[in-house]
Design an enzyme around this catalytic site. Sequence first.
Site, PDB file in Angstrom:
ATOM      1  N   SER A  82      52.725  -5.847   8.261  1.00 18.54           N
ATOM      2  CA  SER A  82      54.091  -6.133   7.917  1.00 18.54           C
ATOM      3  C   SER A  82      54.248  -6.988   6.655  1.00 18.54           C
ATOM      4  CB  SER A  82      54.801  -6.831   9.068  1.00 18.54           C
ATOM      5  OG  SER A  82      54.128  -8.014   9.382  1.00 18.54           O
TER       6      SER A  82
ATOM      7  N   LYS B  68      56.340 -14.879   2.550  1.00 18.98           N
ATOM      8  CA  LYS B  68      56.900 -13.789   3.374  1.00 18.98           C
ATOM      9  C   LYS B  68      58.207 -14.241   4.017  1.00 18.98           C
ATOM     10  CE  LYS B  68      55.409 -10.754   7.190  1.00 18.98           C
ATOM     11  NZ  LYS B  68      54.311 -10.468   8.129  1.00 18.98           N
TER      12      LYS B  68
ATOM     13  N   SER C 264      48.639  -7.805  10.145  1.00 25.26           N
ATOM     14  CA  SER C 264      49.651  -7.682   9.105  1.00 25.26           C
ATOM     15  C   SER C 264      49.394  -8.385   7.794  1.00 25.26           C
ATOM     16  CB  SER C 264      50.990  -8.193   9.653  1.00 25.26           C
ATOM     17  OG  SER C 264      51.414  -7.343  10.693  1.00 25.26           O
TER      18      SER C 264
END
Lengths: 488, 465, 103
Positions: free
Chosen positions: B137, B62, B161
Amino acid sequence: MTGLRDAPAHVTARYEMVVGLEVHVQLRTKTKAFCSCDATYGAPPNVNTCPVCLALPGALPALNREAVHLAMRAAHALGCTVNPVSVFARKNYFYPDLPKGYQISQYDRPLALAGRLEIGDGDAARTVGITRVHMEEDAGKSIHDRYPGATAIDLNRAGVPLIEIVSEPDMRSSADAVAYLTALKQILEYIDVSDVNMEEGSLRVDANVSARPHGATALGTKTEVKNMNSFSGVQRALEAEFERQCTLLERGERVHQQTMLWDGSRNEVRPARSKEASHDYRYFPEPDLPPLVLDPQWIDAVRRELPELPRARRERFAREYGLAAADVGVLTSTPALADYFEAAAKAHGDAKAAANWVMGEVLAALHISNESIQHFRVAPAPLARLLDLVRDGVVSHSAAKRVFAVMAETGEPPERVAEREGLVQVRDADELTRWVDEVLAEHPAEADRFRAGEKKLLGVLVGLVMKKSKGRADPRRVNQLVSERAGG
Amino acid sequence: MTEPTAVEAVTASFARMEAVRAGADGLNCVLWSDRERALAQARAVDARAERAPLAGYPVAVKDNIATLDLPTTCGSRILEGYVSPYEATVVSRLRAAGSVVLCKTNCDEFAMGSSNENSAYGPVRNPLDPCRVPGGSSGGSAAAVAAGIARIALGSETGGSVRQPAAFCGVVGVKPTYGRVSRFGLVAFASSLDQVGVLGRTVDDAALGMEVIAGRDPYDSTSADCPVPRYREGAIRSMRGLTIGRPAEYFPASLDPRVTALCDRALDAFRALGAQVRDISLPHTDLAIPVYYIVAPAEASSNLARFDGVRYGLRVMGDDGLRAMYERTRSRGFGPEVTRRVLLGTYVLSAGYYDAYYKKAQEVRACITDDFRRAFASGVDVIFTPTTPSPAFELGAKSDPYEMYLNDIFTCTANLSGVPGISLPIGHVDHLPIGGQLLARHFDEAGMFAAAYALERALGEDARR
Amino acid sequence: MAVTRDDVAHVAGLARLAISDERMTELVEQLNAILGHMDVLQQVDTRHVETTAQEGNESLPLRPDAGPRFEMQRTLEQMAPEMRGGFFLVPRLSTHEDVSDAS
């Protein structure tokens, strides 16, 4: 913009000055508070930086054990109670030398509380309360005049561990403030937690000042005074701000709570901000650092490891060495000097002689060469041996001064210097007698007159012998011998 | 079936990236990658004397986790082009175990969002239905795993997330206990909530990833000194005698009955394995969203203050001094959701409001943690809930910020309390995946994984894609 | 507690964010709506609650006072918007900002 000339003395005399001081002290750790970057002063800009103290995305703080150790030592030396649990907090504001946009400090639960510092001696002794001692990190440096239109930022200092020492508003004059700072600096030097050098920035002072009519118990509105770079600057700044406040109060106006900056070159204080509201630091507990829980045994061990503090040392010197207060004050002004004196005194045996030499020749030599006692070429042991030589009559007092001068230059032992420079006193009876006899023979008129009873010619005759011996004769023996050999 | 070499795995991943159009013209789940560099690193792994445990597991990371060479933008303009000079501890550990960093995945800006629609680099599309969001997210990481680009991916959790996008994309997502995994190198959003999480195709993939990254890190003062068990050994643990808690608050009357039915099927599967199910209550659950949306923005407002244009990242100059530079840089650099949360966070910390908001929220948070402690102390071993109330919604469907925040309703209690959680697929509604969540005691990831392995095996292939 | 336009402007200043007039109206509305949902917390009795740190570390671990410093794989010049002579450069502060709060 107020100066020292503005408020007449009869105005200020109606008011009492109330002062509290916040002192920031850099701890002399090798590495920074929250990262392992070098914490020493003087490196080229931004070389001592890393993701943590640069506040790069993703970086996190890790607390330096030695910073805690030194902070605790300072807290103990100031008579504080160390909290077994203390909490770090974020103080949030924007400034280019504050990389994270917040400073890691302590707020609700500081490291230590409730200490005190004694200022003055004997009858003039007073106690200033210490509210708290807490740990925090330093910011970097902003340099405004190096490049036009820009401010240059150096983050070498960002993250260096500090303690903040907050006093109660117990001081009542600028002299009190200076006495407090002097005593505080000395204690911190004695316990070796900091360089406490105001010029280098390892000691910084902010003051809170208010004025109130004599006899009033309520405190007046205080202002904060910053940007003082020396103890005398503190003294003058406090005076200036007090005058300004007295002038306002006398006119029936109110003192507004604000930050004032000291301008040493203009000798005045001026407001730091024209109108902006004071900061809202939005303190909250630092989520990246769990509470600091200190083992009570460690807390106690640090207290027990405290060295002899200045006041105790002064009292002991007076007692043990029979020295006068003024001399004690000089000899204990720094721990290094006090250690030096003690070592010399113990090795030589005569404390007063050692004291005279340290306060005299040693300090004079240091003053000229502008070095510190730690780097002085004459160590206590060789100095003591030089004093022994004087006591034993091997060198005269004045010759010893010349020997000392050479020792200070070259670091050689006293015996070698005295020998080489021909300063060893001649005490050999035969040689002395020979010289005396020669002088008496060369100056028969004076010899006769002395024999006849003009005792004051002794000095002349002795002087002639000293001259013949090129100053090497032992004057006491010569004195005796002239009387003996002249007869009469 | 033999495990692939590092070069084979990396080659296959890049081929897959092309096939599914992982970039801006397609799913938009991959932001940055460097095929040649990845292959070079893979060759170095294959050249090692001993086969590295993660040689066949290149990893998608990420974009709020610091890596060398590839940028770390956190899905934000303010870090456009920023390449970190150091890498996160979790990345170092994966690489030491032979994993190669394939790419950086898209995410909601600074991890603030539940749909991956808040990235400055465009939204991510759900590989199972490109009109829908992948969740957020960590939407890019979830999509990368779901699209078959990577077997494992790193994400981050603050309010759910990793688990929520895992549920929306039909993959497995794990959030460890707070303090189990180092945060050094994870760009901070809310420091007391953030954790790096692992997404994987299977429970085993996620367990392997977690084994490698977990453990004390001296650079992270909040990382716990707890020995890390072999989570993969949970694959064979029996469920007999296990007590599974079913908290009433996560099965409200308003919950879609099809989701309830899938959860009940999962619980039946546990019963068939010899576990028992007990109804429990976690009474402060409905306070979790208000607590979360005070605490997280507050900490974020402080964590994001370092983005000031001074030392790195975007700088926008005006001609009127420093303050203007700060304001222009941050206003241009932050998107609307980040701006909203920074304002909210600053407000709840500000003078006069701290006690009523932040301090109060932290106190209620302790009540939420207490709910879990009491449940586990009463003999419950793991807790089972739906991960989200509904499947992935359409891009642009949720415009009201608070409505978006409600996506975290079942997941954020684990972040607030710190307990570990895993989401795994338990079936479909409208052909879209639904995730079921297992929560365990603090530091009992082993128990959590064991239950997850068992459930995955029991539900079989039709629960997955 | 209602959030006013002035409140938002004040807070934006603290956070160094410039908000345009149009966005301001929208933001005031949104923040009020969000904070409205938080009022429910006031009803919770937390008098006997002690907020503890997260599970994990009960006490702050301490590190030794030693280097070496963390090596970085890029230089400051590569990352910084503007540097000169080894310093980070920013626009000159105006005089009222001259004094840092870190005294």
